[in-house]
Design an enzyme around this catalytic site. Structure first.
Site, PDB file in Angstrom:
ATOM      1  CD  GLU A 147      81.239  75.126  30.851  1.00 21.74           C
ATOM      2  OE1 GLU A 147      81.153  75.061  29.733  1.00 21.74           O
ATOM      3  OE2 GLU A 147      81.968  75.473  31.829  1.00 21.74           O
ATOM      4  CB  THR A 148      76.289  74.753  25.528  1.00 23.56           C
ATOM      5  OG1 THR A 148      75.096  75.038  25.943  1.00 23.56           O
ATOM      6  CG2 THR A 148      75.811  73.901  24.060  1.00 23.56           C
TER       7      THR A 148
END
Length: 268
Positions: A47-48
């Site tokens: 995830e970002t």
């Protein structure tokens, strides 16, 4: 040359290079989803997180390398940790506005307490391909249950859990965000239950530590163990630890985080 600040934070761990790494990108101006997705693909982490201040709250969005998701625990923990560490937030509580509504992070001594929605699972018939894609015979699954975007599969013990070896190509064809595999911890363990999480349909074959999965695991194991606060370990290669507290229709996810990198995106 100045660029867009970005950091990498290992979440649900108190040691660097364990837990689940998330990139955290605090924006000064609005950016479109195409740009966010390109950055998430470049970072190539599960995830970002992208944050933008909105008055007293923060707008928060999460992207895997291939898609935007509706709920992510470890990148929320990483975001709160970085906002406090970088001096971008000073209050003891941080409110995030997300696709899953308002989420709150609060300081809890040396940890962070996330207030998330509970996602209880209900027993259901396993969809075609699910058990086979996990490499499990039908009798190896003690429980199969559905919870919003995910499937939950309970196996007999830690050895069975660690032995799961999915065919990710087949698993990506199952109609779900991801699949939680879980087992109760054995006698003498420091934790109450263990899990693994697979989400090849979202571009993440095995997630190191998945906060949102514990929104389902908390209610599931609280009902079986008979306590509202439980200790959990996600048995990925990196491994990660958290506490889960059932709070009615909400779940507390309590964990730690460590910053491993901060820098700038030079190409914007």
């Amino acid at each position: 040359m100045s660029g867009q600040p970005i950091a990498v934070v290992d979440a649900f761990t108190d040691r660097a290079y364990r837990g689940n790494p998330a990139a955290v990108c605090v924006l000064e101006t609005d950016r479109d989803a195409e740009w966010m997705q390109a950055v998430a693909r470049e970072m190539n982490l599960s995830e970002t997180a992208f944050l933008r201040r909105e008055g007293d709250t923060w707008r928060l969005r999460w992207f895997t390398p291939t898609t935007e998701v509706r709920l992510c625990g470890h990148a929320t923990l990483a975001s709160a940790h970085w906002l406090w560490e970088a001096g971008l937030a000073s209050a003891e509580r941080i409110a995030f506005e997300t696709l899953s509504g308002r989420l709150v992070a609060a300081r809890a001594q040396d940890a962070i307490d996330l207030d998330f929605p509970a996602r209880p699972a209900a027993r259901a018939t396993a969809p075609p391909r699910l058990l086979g894609a996990l490499g499990l015979a039908a009798g190896a699954a003690l429980t199969v249950a559905g919870a919003e975007e995910d499937w939950l599969v309970e196996v007999a013990d830690e050895a069975a859990l660690r032995g799961v070896a999915p065919d990710f190509g087949l698993l990506a064809k199952v109609d779900a965000r991801g699949v939680i595999v879980t087992a109760r911890a054995g006698e003498g363990s420091e934790v109450d239950f263990l899990s693994r999480f697979f989400a090849p349909a979202c571009g993440v074959d095995e997630d190191p530590v998945t906060g949102s999965a514990h929104c389902t695991l908390g209610p599931f194991w609280a009902a079986r163990i008979g306590r509202s606060r439980l200790r959990a370990h996600q048995a990925s290669a990196r491994g990660g630890d958290l506490e889960v507290e059932l709070r009615g229709e909400r779940v507390g996810l309590i964990g730690r985080a460590v910053t491993t990198l901060s820098g700038e995106l030079l190409a914007q």
